[in-house]
Structures are given as C-alpha cells and as structure tokens.
Design a protein around this motif. Sequence first.
Motif, short mmCIF file in Angstrom:
data_model
loop_
_atom_site.label_atom_id
_atom_site.label_comp_id
_atom_site.label_asym_id
_atom_site.label_seq_id
_atom_site.Cartn_x
_atom_site.Cartn_y
_atom_site.Cartn_z
N ASP A 100 0.81 -1.10 0.05
CA ASP A 100 -0.03 -0.01 -0.10
C ASP A 100 1.00 1.38 0.09
OD1 ASP A 100 -2.04 1.61 0.14
OD2 ASP A 100 -2.64 1.52 2.13
N ALA A 101 1.77 1.34 0.90
CA ALA A 101 2.69 2.64 1.19
C ALA A 101 3.67 2.64 -0.12
CB ALA A 101 3.67 2.46 2.32
N ASP A 102 3.97 1.64 -0.76
CA ASP A 102 5.08 1.72 -1.94
C ASP A 102 4.29 2.20 -3.33
OD1 ASP A 102 7.23 1.12 -0.23
OD2 ASP A 102 7.16 -0.84 -1.20
N LEU A 103 2.96 1.67 -3.32
CA LEU A 103 2.23 2.08 -4.44
C LEU A 103 1.86 3.71 -4.28
CD1 LEU A 103 -0.22 -0.89 -5.17
CD2 LEU A 103 1.33 0.29 -6.90
N GLY A 104 1.78 3.94 -3.06
CA GLY A 104 1.27 5.56 -2.85
C GLY A 104 2.51 6.29 -3.42
N LEU A 105 3.68 5.87 -3.11
CA LEU A 105 4.81 6.52 -3.49
C LEU A 105 5.17 6.59 -4.93
CD1 LEU A 105 7.65 4.94 -0.74
CD2 LEU A 105 6.50 7.42 -0.95
N ILE A 106 4.59 5.67 -5.76
CA ILE A 106 5.01 5.82 -7.18
C ILE A 106 3.90 6.06 -8.17
CG2 ILE A 106 6.94 4.04 -6.85
CD1 ILE A 106 5.34 2.07 -8.20
N ALA A 107 2.68 6.22 -7.31
CA ALA A 107 1.59 6.48 -8.02
C ALA A 107 1.49 7.64 -9.07
CB ALA A 107 0.10 6.55 -7.11
N SER A 136 4.70 -11.95 -9.52
CA SER A 136 3.89 -12.87 -9.18
C SER A 136 2.74 -12.45 -8.59
CB SER A 136 5.14 -13.82 -7.86
OG SER A 136 4.34 -14.72 -7.53
N ILE A 137 1.67 -13.62 -8.33
CA ILE A 137 0.46 -13.15 -7.74
C ILE A 137 0.55 -13.82 -6.06
CG2 ILE A 137 -0.78 -15.24 -8.41
CD1 ILE A 137 -2.12 -11.52 -7.71
N LEU A 138 1.46 -14.65 -6.18
CA LEU A 138 1.66 -15.31 -4.67
C LEU A 138 2.81 -14.60 -4.06
CD1 LEU A 138 0.97 -18.95 -5.54
CD2 LEU A 138 -0.52 -17.46 -4.71
N GLY A 139 3.21 -15.17 -2.71
CA GLY A 139 4.24 -14.50 -2.00
C GLY A 139 4.25 -13.10 -1.80
N GLY A 140 2.84 -13.02 -0.94
CA GLY A 140 2.36 -11.63 -0.48
C GLY A 140 1.95 -10.76 -1.49
N MET A 141 1.93 -10.94 -2.62
CA MET A 141 1.41 -10.11 -3.41
C MET A 141 0.12 -10.20 -3.90
SD MET A 141 4.21 -8.41 -4.16
CE MET A 141 3.84 -7.35 -5.90
N GLN A 142 -0.69 -10.94 -3.09
CA GLN A 142 -2.21 -11.09 -3.55
C GLN A 142 -2.91 -9.74 -3.26
OE1 GLN A 142 -0.09 -12.96 -1.61
NE2 GLN A 142 -0.80 -15.01 -1.54
N PRO A 143 -2.34 -8.99 -2.33
CA PRO A 143 -3.34 -7.61 -2.40
C PRO A 143 -3.05 -6.60 -3.46
CG PRO A 143 -2.26 -8.07 -0.09
CD PRO A 143 -1.57 -8.95 -1.18
N THR A 144 -2.22 -6.90 -4.01
CA THR A 144 -1.66 -5.92 -4.86
C THR A 144 -2.87 -4.91 -6.07
OG1 THR A 144 0.40 -6.86 -5.09
CG2 THR A 144 0.09 -4.96 -6.87
N PRO A 145 -3.53 -5.96 -6.60
CA PRO A 145 -4.59 -5.25 -7.57
C PRO A 145 -5.59 -4.35 -6.61
CG PRO A 145 -4.62 -7.56 -7.99
CD PRO A 145 -3.55 -7.40 -6.83
N GLU A 146 -5.92 -4.83 -5.59
CA GLU A 146 -6.83 -3.77 -4.57
C GLU A 146 -6.01 -2.49 -4.16
OE1 GLU A 146 -8.39 -3.70 0.28
OE2 GLU A 146 -7.70 -5.70 -0.88
N PHE A 147 -4.90 -2.68 -4.09
CA PHE A 147 -3.93 -1.22 -3.54
C PHE A 147 -3.88 -0.78 -4.90
CE2 PHE A 147 -2.71 -3.69 0.28
CZ PHE A 147 -3.37 -3.12 1.11
N ALA A 148 -3.62 -1.28 -5.88
CA ALA A 148 -3.53 -0.39 -7.32
C ALA A 148 -4.54 0.37 -7.43
CB ALA A 148 -2.98 -1.59 -8.31
N ALA A 176 -3.06 -21.16 -11.25
CA ALA A 176 -4.70 -20.98 -10.80
C ALA A 176 -4.48 -19.80 -9.99
CB ALA A 176 -4.88 -22.11 -9.79
N ALA A 177 -3.78 -19.24 -9.04
CA ALA A 177 -3.98 -17.90 -8.45
C ALA A 177 -4.02 -16.69 -9.48
CB ALA A 177 -2.83 -17.70 -7.42
N LEU A 178 -3.11 -16.79 -10.28
CA LEU A 178 -3.17 -15.86 -11.47
C LEU A 178 -4.34 -15.60 -12.25
CD1 LEU A 178 -1.53 -13.91 -13.15
CD2 LEU A 178 -0.67 -15.88 -14.60
N ILE A 179 -4.95 -16.78 -12.49
CA ILE A 179 -6.17 -16.79 -13.23
C ILE A 179 -7.41 -15.99 -12.43
CG2 ILE A 179 -8.25 -18.33 -14.19
CD1 ILE A 179 -5.77 -20.03 -15.24
N GLU A 180 -7.47 -16.38 -11.11
CA GLU A 180 -8.42 -16.09 -10.30
C GLU A 180 -8.20 -14.54 -10.16
OE1 GLU A 180 -9.90 -16.82 -5.55
OE2 GLU A 180 -8.16 -17.90 -6.38
N ALA A 181 -6.78 -14.04 -9.79
CA ALA A 181 -6.66 -12.67 -9.70
C ALA A 181 -7.18 -11.76 -10.92
CB ALA A 181 -5.35 -12.46 -9.07
N VAL A 182 -6.59 -12.23 -11.97
CA VAL A 182 -7.05 -11.50 -13.21
C VAL A 182 -8.36 -11.39 -13.61
CG1 VAL A 182 -6.45 -11.49 -15.71
CG2 VAL A 182 -4.69 -11.99 -14.25
#
Length: 566
Positions: free
Chosen positions: A65-72, A82-94, A119-125
């Motif tokens: 959240d903070a880093d997206l705010g910095l580069i927006a 990746s969509i796993l490894g802690g990156m799952q909330p990225t679309p929401e914060f984007a 599977a996670a990629l397809i679901e998130a997209v």
Amino acid sequence: MRTTHLLFCLMFILAVHGAIAWGLNRPQDAGIDVPSGKLRSLSFAPYREGFSPIEEKFPLPEHIDADLGLIADKTHTIRTYSILGGMQPTPEFARKHGVEMIQGGWLGDGHASNKKEIAALIEAVNANPDVVKRVLVGNEVLLRKDMDVDTLIGYIRQVKQAVKQPVSYADVWSIYLKYPQLMQEVDFITVHILPYWEDEPVAIEDAAGHVEKIVQQIQDKAHSMGLNKPILIGESGWPAAGRQRGQAVPSVVNETRFIRSLIEVVNRHGLDYNIVEAFNQPWKSHNEGVVGANWGLLTIDREPVFPLTGPVYENPDWLAHFAWATGLWLVLVAVYFKKLAQLPWPRQLVFLTLAQVFSVCLVTLASFAWFTSYSIWQQAYTLLIIAANGVLSTLLLQRSYAILAEQSAAPTLAHHLWSAYLFFGILALYKTYSLAFNGRYLSFPVEQFAIPALGVCGLIVCLCLAQRRFYRQMLRFDSLSGGDSQTPRDRLLAYFLSAGTLAVVIGETHEFMAAYDFIQAHPSFSEGLPVALGYTFYNQQLVAWLLCILVLSIPFWPLRSGKAKI
C-alpha cells in the motif's frame, strides 16, 4: 617561517581538494525531461531491507500500500512478477491509488508450485479486470532453463483460455529469436532489452539506439512469420552502482540518461515499455552483487535515486563527504602540527597531501561500502575493512613522517606495517581469484585497497624526497617499512598477486567469449578474442584493480638489499 609555510600548505591543499570535489560533483545534463515527469510502466517488487523471496520473507500488505502510494505519481502502470508470495493484495491497492497493472505469474522448475501460481493468477486476473490490463505468464523461464519451450507454451495456452486480457511471456529478446514459435502463441511480444547485460555490453551513448535496433529485429522476425503483434519492452533500465562491464558503466547519471533517452526513442516510434524498476532490491545482491540491487528509481529507504526532470547529481551528498574528509584530515594535522613545523615546506606538503588522500579514501570507502552492504555479514565485513584501512593509514603516516624527518627505523612500526600489508595482500589474493573464476556479479573492490596501494606509492615518494634520488631498492618492503630483510613467504605473495592480474584478464575475457550471443556474432576464436580483449581492457574498474594488485605486489618482489633503507 616553517610554521608560515605549513599554514600555506594547509590552505593550498584545502583549496585544491575543495575545487576538485566541487568540479567533480556539478549537476549534469542527463537529457530531455520525462514528459509530465511520469513513466508508462514500472516493475514493482515492494521488498524492503530484511525481506527476500529467497528466504521466503515476503512483503506485508502495508508495504504494498505504502509503496504504491509513493510511485502513483511516477507511473501509469506497474508490472508485477507473481501473484503469490505476499503480492495477493496488489490489485486492490493498485485500484486505491489509481494505477493499472501488468500482472505476472512466476514460473519455475516445479510443476506443483507452477500449477498453484497459474490457478492464483487466473483467479486474480478475472477478479480485477478494471485494474489488470495485461498478463505475463512466466519471466525468463527459458533463459534460466527451468523448463522447455513446449511446457511453457502449455501454460500460456491455459491462461489464454481462462482470461479475457491479452497474454504474453517475458524473456530476453534473444530467446524470442531462438524460439520464434513463442511469437505465434502470445497476444503481444514481451522482450527484455538491457544494454548493460548484453553479451556484448553497450556504452551509455549507444544504449537507446541499441534498444531501437533490437525492437526492429523482433518486428522483422515477426513480420517474416506473417505476424503483426504489438511489442512490449518488458524490462529496460540501467544500474546506478556496481561493476563495469566493457563499455557499460553503472552510475546515477547514466541511469538517468538511459531512461530519458529510452523514452525519447519509444515516444518517437510509438512503442510500449516498462522500466526496471521502482525500488532498489537489496535481496538481489545475493545472486547479482551490488549491481543487481541498484536499478531502482527509489533507494531501499524510498528516497529518489535521481529526478525524472532537471539536472542530475552523481553524488548529491558530496559536500557532506568533503566536510567529513576535511574534518578527519584536520584531526591528523593537529596530531602532527608541531612536528611538521620543523620540516622543510616540500616535505610538509607531501605529508599533508598523503594525509588528505587517506582521509578522502576512508570517507569514500565508508560511504560506498556501507551503502552497498545488504546483510549483517556484509555490514560486519564493511566495519572490519574500514577499521583495517584506518589502522593502516595511521601506520603509513607514522612511517611517512619518520622518513621525511630522517628518523631511524622503528622495528615495532615496521612489524605492524608488515602485518597490515600481509592482511591486505592475502585479502587481495582472495578477491582477485574470486574475480578471475566467478566474477560476473562481483564488484572490483578498488575502494577497499586504495589506501594500501597509494600508501606504497606515498612511501616511495617520501624516500625519494628524503634521499634526493631514486634507488631500485626503495621498492623493497623492508626499505619502505624500515624493517628486516624479506622472506620467501613475501616473494610467494608477490608471485601469486602478479599472476592474479593475468588470471583476472583471462577470466573476464572468457566470460565474454563463452556467452551465447557473443559466439553467434563472433563464431571463430581468432575473430572473438580481439573483441573480448577490447571489452576487458576498456573496463576502467578492472584496470584500476589490476594496478592496485600490481602496486601491492611490487614491494614483495625479491630485489638486492641496498642503501635506500631508512
């Protein structure tokens, strides 16, 4: 009178140092400003200090959240890997920060983990079509040889059937030429073009033109297959720090120049691009050394590395470094002031110059080494090497004054100098042969050995000044230190250090000649060798390192005893 000369020497050296520091750190023109100061796309991996995918310490939601705010305000789009490894909330914060996404799915050599990622990629997209505009299935999988091309194509087809967004695969440009069938499978062609990492490294002056040339090659290949698909430059950038490769020199100014000139090229040709990367990534130093950790627009501490508009400073902290070096120098001057007042002014000037040079080297070493220390072990080594250089500087100044004052040799000082140089000599052996046999990602440690090398030169100058002529025996370490005769062990150190210069040249040259693209361009040994040697000897960092180890070896070479000893 000599006190007046001493004060004049002090002011002269301070003025010269200040003028050099000011002249070397003027703001530089790095090209045309980025339009509106905003990039089209940035690689986004919000790993902070202490976090690493290698150690499975993944970003926290608040970091994303903070880093997206910095580069927006710096980019319209982010590319993730990746969509796993802690990156799952990225679309929401984007979505929250008004940034679109090129969503990546990470593929490796494990089928189970790949299946989970897909599977996670397809679901998130599918869940975020308003944010995720394009999809990348895998990143440099074929370059790493994690799987064969047919298996990769299977994954690409699986994702294409499951999502509505355009789908592609990202790899270096030569992989698409090696496996042109990939062009038929993807909706858009995603190529990485990194002039610094090319098998034949490209100078900064030619880097943007090189990108333009490679894109044209990809377009020509696609057209020859009857394809007219859009091209995304999936990764392009330049490192701000690290080892030089041929004509490719990492620096803050060069990173800025490349990005600005690249944007000129892509805007002129209507190309799509993604810059690598948003933040410096300390974890990459584990595999790629200093250079791998320094491709970001922002530092580990989330401070700008350079501006997208206006002039650029290579070292914006130069004034602080100047102040620290001057302060350290003045402390040394205070210690020796009364003694120096008794010497003739040429000897005062030589001593004060050596003290200033050592002070600058220590501050430069401390600043750069600490900035490029990314783990507790690297930080511990940095503290050790700074302390060792500090001790050696003290010993060298003591011996320099003794020579200039024509004092009799002190056995204890000579022994301490010998011990210090033995430490640096053995360390130089380790560094040299590491560079020779596995040096692709290792930096040349010139800053760590500048004081030992310059110290040898300084002692020779002091001996010449004291004896008013040069003797070959002045090059012997027992003459320089005022100690006993040299031993066979000293000679062995000299042999191995000198041989190391040849080993580094061979290792660097072989690194170029063994690369796939280099072999394609120069198939015969006789054709490739001069080109590879040219890249090797153009490397100013490599040449500086060779000079360092040669200077370190000189005092240990066997020479006849002579009159030069003081």
